[in-house]
Design a protein around this motif. Structure first.
Motif, PDB file in Angstrom:
ATOM      1  N   TYR A   2       1.304  -1.304   0.200  1.00 22.92           N
ATOM      2  CA  TYR A   2      -0.127   0.206  -0.064  1.00 22.92           C
ATOM      3  C   TYR A   2       1.156   1.525  -0.428  1.00 22.92           C
ATOM      4  O   TYR A   2       1.987   0.913   0.451  1.00 22.92           O
ATOM      5  N   VAL A   7      -1.029   4.834   4.150  1.00 21.52           N
ATOM      6  CA  VAL A   7      -0.926   4.046   5.628  1.00 21.52           C
ATOM      7  C   VAL A   7      -0.400   4.914   6.447  1.00 21.52           C
ATOM      8  O   VAL A   7      -1.299   4.875   7.517  1.00 21.52           O
ATOM      9  N   VAL A  45      -6.151  -1.527   6.088  1.00 24.65           N
ATOM     10  CA  VAL A  45      -6.795  -0.371   5.608  1.00 24.65           C
ATOM     11  C   VAL A  45      -8.392  -1.640   5.405  1.00 24.65           C
ATOM     12  O   VAL A  45      -8.975  -0.256   4.658  1.00 24.65           O
TER      13      VAL A  45
END
Length: 136
Positions: A2, A7, A45
């Motif tokens: 990611y 993040v 996430v």
């Protein structure tokens, strides 16, 4: 993996509240070996991390008993650290989000994704607070 801009704010929800961000396998091993109790949040996430896991973990720290050490790794971002945490979590299969409590290096309590997804932050907090009462 990611992107950092997605993040970092999710990491900061925990690190701004006293969680140590474990980004390497060496940091994971050091954290888990510490004496006392160590909470490890495998952050993610996904919506259940945002809506239930992170808020529930933070709520769980409002009681009299709390873990000695608060730590976090991020799935899909801290690849080596997450891999090492998952080795410490065996025989549990990989799960994110997940929350684990270690006492003197031994896994004593585990919340896998199926314990988190579909549950409220309050239910997660209560589950963890019960574990703190037993193990901290």
């Amino acid at each position: 993996m990611y992107p950092a801009d997605i993040v970092i704010p999710m990491k900061e929800q925990l690190t701004f509240n006293g969680f140590e961000d474990l980004t390497t396998s060496e940091l994971v091993d050091e954290a888990i070996k510490k004496s006392g109790t160590t909470l490890v949040m495998v952050n993610s996430v996904c919506g259940c991390a945002a809506g239930a896991a992170r808020p529930g973990v933070l709520m769980s720290l409002s009681g009299e008993k709390v873990p000695t050490n608060l730590t976090t790794v991020f799935a899909g971002f801290d690849l080596d650290a997450v891999k090492r945490v998952r080795e410490h979590l065996l025989p549990f299969p990989p799960s994110s989000p997940a929350v684990a409590l270690f006492k003197d290096g031994e896994l004593v309590h585990m919340l896998e994704r199926h314990h988190i997804e579909g549950h409220s932050a309050q239910a997660i907090a209560e589950n963890l607070m019960d574990a703190y009462e037993e193990f901290v």
